[in-house]
Design a protein around this motif. Structure first.
Motif, PDB file in Angstrom:
ATOM      1  N   ILE A  10     -26.650  -5.939 -11.296  1.00 47.62           N
ATOM      2  CA  ILE A  10     -27.070  -5.449  -9.983  1.00 47.62           C
ATOM      3  C   ILE A  10     -25.851  -4.998  -9.176  1.00 47.62           C
ATOM      4  O   ILE A  10     -25.838  -3.916  -8.584  1.00 47.62           O
ATOM      5  CB  ILE A  10     -27.881  -6.522  -9.221  1.00 47.62           C
ATOM      6  N   PHE A  13     -24.451  -1.731 -10.409  1.00 50.73           N
ATOM      7  CA  PHE A  13     -25.272  -0.611  -9.933  1.00 50.73           C
ATOM      8  C   PHE A  13     -24.923  -0.303  -8.480  1.00 50.73           C
ATOM      9  O   PHE A  13     -24.752   0.859  -8.105  1.00 50.73           O
ATOM     10  CB  PHE A  13     -26.758  -0.934 -10.067  1.00 50.73           C
ATOM     11  N   GLU A  14     -24.808  -1.337  -7.647  1.00 45.05           N
ATOM     12  CA  GLU A  14     -24.494  -1.147  -6.229  1.00 45.05           C
ATOM     13  C   GLU A  14     -23.143  -0.455  -6.053  1.00 45.05           C
ATOM     14  O   GLU A  14     -23.019   0.475  -5.256  1.00 45.05           O
ATOM     15  CB  GLU A  14     -24.488  -2.489  -5.501  1.00 45.05           C
ATOM     16  N   GLN A  17     -23.596   3.308  -7.627  1.00 44.70           N
ATOM     17  CA  GLN A  17     -24.587   4.210  -7.037  1.00 44.70           C
ATOM     18  C   GLN A  17     -24.720   4.134  -5.512  1.00 44.70           C
ATOM     19  O   GLN A  17     -25.243   5.053  -4.899  1.00 44.70           O
ATOM     20  CB  GLN A  17     -25.970   3.937  -7.649  1.00 44.70           C
ATOM     21  N   LEU A  18     -24.296   3.008  -4.920  1.00 41.30           N
ATOM     22  CA  LEU A  18     -24.483   2.820  -3.475  1.00 41.30           C
ATOM     23  C   LEU A  18     -23.157   2.528  -2.763  1.00 41.30           C
ATOM     24  O   LEU A  18     -23.057   1.572  -1.982  1.00 41.30           O
ATOM     25  CB  LEU A  18     -25.462   1.663  -3.221  1.00 41.30           C
ATOM     26  N   LEU A  96     -32.408   4.638  -3.379  1.00 41.18           N
ATOM     27  CA  LEU A  96     -32.797   3.251  -3.110  1.00 41.18           C
ATOM     28  C   LEU A  96     -34.036   2.863  -3.909  1.00 41.18           C
ATOM     29  O   LEU A  96     -34.198   1.700  -4.286  1.00 41.18           O
ATOM     30  CB  LEU A  96     -33.010   3.031  -1.618  1.00 41.18           C
ATOM     31  N   TYR A  99     -32.679   1.881  -7.137  1.00 41.02           N
ATOM     32  CA  TYR A  99     -32.057   0.561  -6.980  1.00 41.02           C
ATOM     33  C   TYR A  99     -33.119  -0.531  -7.032  1.00 41.02           C
ATOM     34  O   TYR A  99     -32.964  -1.533  -7.737  1.00 41.02           O
ATOM     35  CB  TYR A  99     -31.298   0.518  -5.652  1.00 41.02           C
ATOM     36  N   CYS A 100     -34.216  -0.322  -6.328  1.00 39.78           N
ATOM     37  CA  CYS A 100     -35.307  -1.295  -6.304  1.00 39.78           C
ATOM     38  C   CYS A 100     -35.881  -1.484  -7.708  1.00 39.78           C
ATOM     39  O   CYS A 100     -36.146  -2.608  -8.132  1.00 39.78           O
ATOM     40  CB  CYS A 100     -36.393  -0.831  -5.338  1.00 39.78           C
ATOM     41  N   THR A 102     -34.288  -1.042 -10.527  1.00 42.75           N
ATOM     42  CA  THR A 102     -33.289  -1.764 -11.320  1.00 42.75           C
ATOM     43  C   THR A 102     -33.350  -3.259 -11.025  1.00 42.75           C
ATOM     44  O   THR A 102     -33.357  -4.077 -11.945  1.00 42.75           O
ATOM     45  CB  THR A 102     -31.865  -1.227 -11.021  1.00 42.75           C
TER      46      THR A 102
END
Length: 112
Positions: A10, A13-14, A17-18, A96, A99-100, A102
Motif C-alpha cells: 500500500i 503504491f502511495e 502514484q500519490l 484515488l 488506490y481504493c 488496491t
C-alpha cells in the motif's frame, strides 16, 4: 498475505502514484472535499476551514499547493459569486479509485 507485506504494498503504491499526498493533512483535505462532492454539497473555503483539519494557515498553504498541482479545482459558486467551491479533478478521482481498489484487494488477501 502477511500484514506488513500488505502495508508495504500500500505504501509503495502511495509513494509511486500519490506523491501529492505528502502529509495526513493533504490526504484529509482531499478526502473531505471529495466526500462533500459525493454528497452533492461541494465545500466552500470557509467550510473547509471549519472542519479544523489543521491551522487555517496550514490548510490554506496546502490547499494552494493542491490547486496549483491541479488536484483540487476551485470554481465560482453557482448562486453566490462571492464564494468559490472546491472539487477534486477528474484525473485525481480516477487515481484515488485505483488506490481504493488496491487497498481493497490487499485487505481481502490479508483477511482470507
Amino acid at each position: 498475505m502477511k500484514l506488513f507485506t500488505g502495508l508495504k504494498q500500500i505504501r509503495e503504491f502511495e509513494r509511486r502514484q500519490l506523491p501529492f499526498l505528502r502529509t495526513v493533512v493533504d490526504f484529509d483535505i482531499v478526502v473531505e472535499i471529495g466526500y462533500a462532492e459525493e454528497q452533492e454539497e461541494p465545500l466552500t473555503l470557509k467550510q473547509l476551514f471549519l472542519l479544523n483539519l489543521s491551522s487555517r494557515t496550514t490548510v490554506r498553504r496546502k490547499l494552494a499547493r493542491l490547486i496549483e498541482r491541479e488536484i483540487v479545482v476551485r470554481r465560482r459558486h453557482a448562486s453566490d459569486h462571492r464564494a468559490s467551491v472546491l472539487t477534486i479533478s477528474a484525473s485525481t478521482v480516477r487515481l484515488l479509485g485505483k488506490y481504493c481498489g488496491t487497498v481493497t484487494t490487499i485487505s481481502a488477501c490479508h483477511f482470507k
